[in-house]
Design a protein around this motif. Structure first.
Motif, short mmCIF file in Angstrom:
data_model
loop_
_atom_site.label_atom_id
_atom_site.label_comp_id
_atom_site.label_asym_id
_atom_site.label_seq_id
_atom_site.Cartn_x
_atom_site.Cartn_y
_atom_site.Cartn_z
N TYR A 1 -0.73 13.15 2.15
CA TYR A 1 -1.44 12.03 2.80
C TYR A 1 -2.90 12.43 2.99
O TYR A 1 -3.19 13.54 3.42
N TYR B 1 -9.15 1.80 5.16
CA TYR B 1 -10.26 2.59 5.71
C TYR B 1 -10.49 2.31 7.19
O TYR B 1 -11.60 2.35 7.68
N ASP C 1 -8.69 6.19 7.38
CA ASP C 1 -7.42 6.25 6.66
C ASP C 1 -7.48 5.29 5.48
O ASP C 1 -7.41 4.07 5.67
N PRO C 2 -7.62 5.81 4.26
CA PRO C 2 -7.68 4.93 3.08
C PRO C 2 -6.44 4.07 2.91
O PRO C 2 -6.53 2.95 2.42
N ALA C 3 -5.28 4.57 3.32
CA ALA C 3 -4.04 3.81 3.18
C ALA C 3 -3.98 2.62 4.13
O ALA C 3 -3.18 1.70 3.94
N GLU C 4 -4.83 2.62 5.16
CA GLU C 4 -4.88 1.54 6.14
C GLU C 4 -6.15 0.71 5.98
O GLU C 4 -6.71 0.23 6.98
#
Length: 91
Positions: free
Chosen positions: A34, A55, A50-53
């Motif tokens: 992650y 940014y 958080d790139p998965a969220e």
């Protein structure tokens, strides 16, 4: 009739628009690992994205040490290297 302003006023994210360097941190215990991005400005303010969220800012601090401690506490490890905005401007 009195009107109430319900517009959400967001605090400007000065690090996002005025960053000095960025680092990539990973949680190697997950597969795939992650990733989180740390951005810091010249005054030492840091934001962790958080790139998965999308940014989303997941942590902010007024010093690099605080941001680093937060990441290490959650068992993230830095990927070797740091990208500075000055390196991008020179190209």
């Amino acid at each position: 009739m009195q009107k109430t302003d319900t517009t959400l006023r967001l605090e400007p994210d000065l690090v996002k628009n005025n960053w000095e360097f960025t680092e990539v941190w990973i949680d190697p215990n997950l597969s795939p690992p992650y990733l989180l991005l740390l951005l810091s400005d010249a005054e030492g303010n840091c934001r962790i994205y958080d790139p998965a969220e999308g940014y989303k800012v997941v942590f902010s601090s007024q010093s690099y040490d605080e941001a680093q401690y937060w990441l290490l506490e959650d068992e993230y490890e830095p990927i070797e290297g740091r990208l500075r905005v000055s390196e991008l401007e020179g190209s």
